[in-house]
Scaffold this active site. Structure first.
Site, PDB file in Angstrom:
ATOM      1  N   ASN A 165       3.261 -39.873  75.498  1.00 20.70           N
ATOM      2  CA  ASN A 165       4.089 -38.592  74.974  1.00 20.70           C
ATOM      3  C   ASN A 165       5.407 -37.450  75.762  1.00 20.70           C
ATOM      4  O   ASN A 165       4.804 -38.214  77.399  1.00 20.70           O
ATOM      5  CB  ASN A 165       3.650 -36.864  73.877  1.00 20.70           C
ATOM      6  CG  ASN A 165       2.519 -36.725  74.632  1.00 20.70           C
ATOM      7  OD1 ASN A 165       2.987 -35.815  75.482  1.00 20.70           O
ATOM      8  ND2 ASN A 165       1.760 -35.649  73.504  1.00 20.70           N
ATOM      9  N   HIS A 184       6.516 -36.493  65.409  1.00 17.74           N
ATOM     10  CA  HIS A 184       5.621 -36.342  64.660  1.00 17.74           C
ATOM     11  C   HIS A 184       5.281 -35.846  63.785  1.00 17.74           C
ATOM     12  O   HIS A 184       5.176 -35.224  62.873  1.00 17.74           O
ATOM     13  CB  HIS A 184       5.709 -34.374  65.130  1.00 17.74           C
ATOM     14  CG  HIS A 184       6.612 -34.027  66.751  1.00 17.74           C
ATOM     15  ND1 HIS A 184       6.997 -32.601  66.991  1.00 17.74           N
ATOM     16  CD2 HIS A 184       6.384 -34.556  67.541  1.00 17.74           C
ATOM     17  CE1 HIS A 184       7.453 -32.325  67.914  1.00 17.74           C
ATOM     18  NE2 HIS A 184       6.569 -33.296  68.921  1.00 17.74           N
TER      19      HIS A 184
END
Ligand SMILES: Cc1cc2nc3c(=O)[nH]c(=O)nc-3n(C[C@H](O)[C@H](O)[C@H](O)COP(=O)(O)OP(=O)(O)OC[C@H]3O[C@@H](n4cnc5c(N)ncnc54)[C@H](O)[C@@H]3O)c2cc1C
Length: 618
Positions: free
Chosen positions: A143, A550
């Site tokens: 990420n 997300h």
């Protein structure tokens, strides 16, 4: 970590505190590289056999799963099997500045998400990349490293549906996971909200002069717009702008593989099986008791592995619902259509929430002097390779349709791309966020001679919901994902309002002095509208909205959800979920820290339910 790694780490720490002379800086870069390339000490691969039996089986070694398995294995009385479809993270995962290169590789599940008609017109095939990490550490290993825990009100809202997830309770777990390395925060009045001792190392590294100047200029302008400066966005005063904290320290990413699995690697009761893809959970149809999992090995052979106590799914918000549905747990009519016998009829895969993000762009100064940015960027191997500001704000507390709370409604990341970076901006535009050619060409043409101030603007609390469905009953098929952006008109109105607010930056004194303006870009579906009108900006938002990566909420906690507040799947014993999918509502910021927190709390809940706790306060 290996002894080589530990020595380099110590040396790195000492050098980091030394003055930042060019020589020291250069040495740090070289150390960062050698550090990342040094043997990392990942746990050895366990060779799984048909019929193997363990107390606990954790599926997915991601943000939540790695933390959970490591914590369970602290209890030497139980055996823990951690099953991961991927393998060890590569050096590009460990080196912080290389976060952008792992998408579309074997370390990414590389899913595509769809959007409804009338949205995403500027995206290639109107679809959105849904990158998901496939390795130890899961998405925490690829990420973008921003550390954000969410707002206290987020968790108090969770607790209304799932008692025991209120802010005071989850703060305990945030402090348990957090290794805050920023001395300024630890000396501040908000220090009591943090801990420096947890395994996940968080830092805000010193930035070079060029990045600092860009930060200051943008933060001045944001302040003039009405977004105040704050010390940090995880502290007492969260609404405002600050340079972010990151999931790295001493030149290494602090993924959950690094923070939890490396220290636990030698435990005799933790078994980590890599390249082990879980197809489904085995459930006794008479007792509804989960008794194991079916695993596809690298050689494509399927085997069965059994549990004495529980299976816990931590495959993330896309794959966990997929595994549940393949196991007969999900919406009955959807399973029927695919010929899967339903065991329990639950709303698995519904309630998908995602942060929609839109690009707010400003064309700045002309001139190649900003090429200096690239020299600096190339040197920032051990840090975030661009100037970056992180902000949270509200327009007003009572936007029509939204609950009236004081938590932030919008988030943004603001960065700067120097002139002459057309190739970089085109490739990023296409390969990372999947915009179609015309849009990216207009951005790249602009960037050929002009600096771009880019603000990624995010709607934090969408009312719209998407879904994850099975494509077929074959575990090898990708699921169908629809993010459902703007199914509720309030979301579109709110994001458009925030967009127009951000455009106000062009009127601030620093931006005006430097001749910064709002550029015209080629935006599919909107070019027939009057540029700059309200309808144009609304169309711009619909057309360009993308994903912050997300996804959450596909197996939510709650009586009408999929799991209860102890994360047990309704109607099945011996089966829990612990990952992003259990969030009833999405948090006010990036989701990695909340997922690790879920893994931490899940471990305590499970230990307590099996009489394995040292101090039981769950
Ligand atoms: C490109 C990108 C950028 C992001 N940037 C940020 C950021 O800057 N800050 C932030 O806070 N958050 C960020 N996020 C989000 C954050 O990383 C995720 O929300 C979080 O890591 C999700 O945790 P998880 O435990 O739910 O799932 P994951 O971490 O995705 O873990 C799931 C694990 O399960 C494994 N798995 C899945 N299916 C199976 C199966 N069938 N069998 C065996 N194993 C399986 C996967 O391989 C993976 O290792 C980003 C995410 C991405 C993808």
């Amino acid at each position: 970590m290996s002894s080589v790694g530990a020595t380099v780490n110590a040396l790195f720490g000492r050098l980091s505190t030394a003055s930042s002379t060019p020589l020291v800086k250069w040495m740090l870069q070289m150390l960062a590289l050698s550090h990342a390339l040094a043997p990392a000490g990942w746990p050895a691969a366990y060779k799984l056999k048909d019929g193997d039996r363990f107390d606990f089986i954790v599926v997915g070694a991601g943000a939540a799963g790695a933390a959970l398995a490591a914590r369970l294995s602290e209890q030497p009385r139980c055996s823990v099997l951690l099953l991961e479809a991927g393998a060890d993270p590569p050096p590009a995962s460990v080196i912080p500045s290389m976060f952008g290169v792992l998408g579309h590789t074997k370390y990414d599940w590389d899913y595509l998400a769809a959007l409804d008609e009338g949205t995403g017109m500027s995206k290639e095939n109107r679809s959105i990349f849904m990158t998901r990490g496939k390795m130890l550490g899961g998405s925490s290993s690829l990420n973008y490293l921003m550390y954000s825990r969410g707002d206290p009100d987020d968790f108090d809202e969770w607790a209304e549906r799932a008692p025991g997830w209120d802010w005071n309770t989850v703060l305990h777990y945030y402090k348990k996971l957090e290794g805050m390395q920023d001395p300024v925060v630890m000396r501040s009045k908000g220090a009591f909200l943090h801990s420096k001792d947890g395994p996940v190392k968080i830092s805000r590294p010193k930035q070079n002069r060029f990045f600092r100047e860009v930060n200051e200029r943008l933060m001045d302008s944001l302040e003039e717009l009405g977004v105040p400066r704050v010390l940090e966005n995880n502290g007492m005063d969260r609404l405002g702008v600050s340079p972010p904290h990151y999931f790295f320290h001493n030149g290494r990413r602090s993924s959950t593989a690094e923070a939890y699995l490396v220290p636990a690697a030698k435990r005799p009761n933790l078994f980590v099986a890599k390249n082990a893809h879980v197809n489904r959970v085995l459930i006794d149809r008479y007792t509804n008791q989960a008794f194991g999992v079916e695993v596809r090995l690298k050689n494509n052979k399927n085997i069965f592995v059994h549990t004495n106590k529980e299976v816990i799914l931590s495959g993330g918000a896309i794959n966990t619902p997929k595994i549940l549905m393949l196991s007969g747990i999900g919406p009955e009519f959807e399973l029927d259509e695919l010929g899967i016998d339903a065991i329990v009829d639950l709303p698995v895969g519904k309630n998908l929430q995602e942060h929609a993000v839109v690009p707010v762009m400003f064309a700045g100064q002309q001139g190649l002097q900003s090429a200096v940015q690239y020299l600096y960027t190339a040197a920032e191997l051990d840090a975030f390779p661009a100037p970056m500001q992180f902000g949270l704000f509200n327009l007003n507390h009572s936007m029509p349709g939204f609950p009236n709370t004081s938590r932030p409604m919008f988030q943004f990341f603001s960065t700067y791309i120097g002139a002459g970076a057309s190739l970089f901006s085109y490739v990023g535009c296409r390969a990372v966020v999947n915009f179609e050619d015309e849009f990216c060409t207009s951005v790249a043409t602009l960037n050929a001679m002009k600096d771009i101030n880019l603000i990624a603007l995010i709607l934090l609390h969408p009312l719209s919901r998407g879904e994850v469905k099975l494509r077929s009953s074959n575990p090898a098929d990708d699921p169908i994902i629809n993010l459902g952006f703007f199914r509720r008109k309030e979301d579109l109105d709110a994001l458009t309002e925030a967009y127009k607010y951000m455009l106000g930056l062009a009127k601030t004194s620093r931006f005006r002095q430097e001749g910064v303006r709002v550029p015209r870009l080629r935006v599919k579906g909107c070019d027939n509208l009057k540029w700059g009108s309200d309808r144009y900006w609304e169309c711009f938002v619909r057309s360009t909205a993308g994903s912050m990566f997300h996804p959450v909420g596909t197996c939510p906690m709650g009586r009408d959800g999929v799991v209860d507040e102890r994360l047990r799947v309704h109607g099945v014993s011996g089966l829990r979920v612990a990952d992003a999918s259990v969030m009833p509502t999405i948090t006010s910021g990036n989701t990695n820290a909340p997922c690790i927190m879920i893994g931490e709390r899940a471990a305590d809940l499970i230990k307590s339910d099996h009489g394995l706790s040292d101090n039981d306060n769950t």
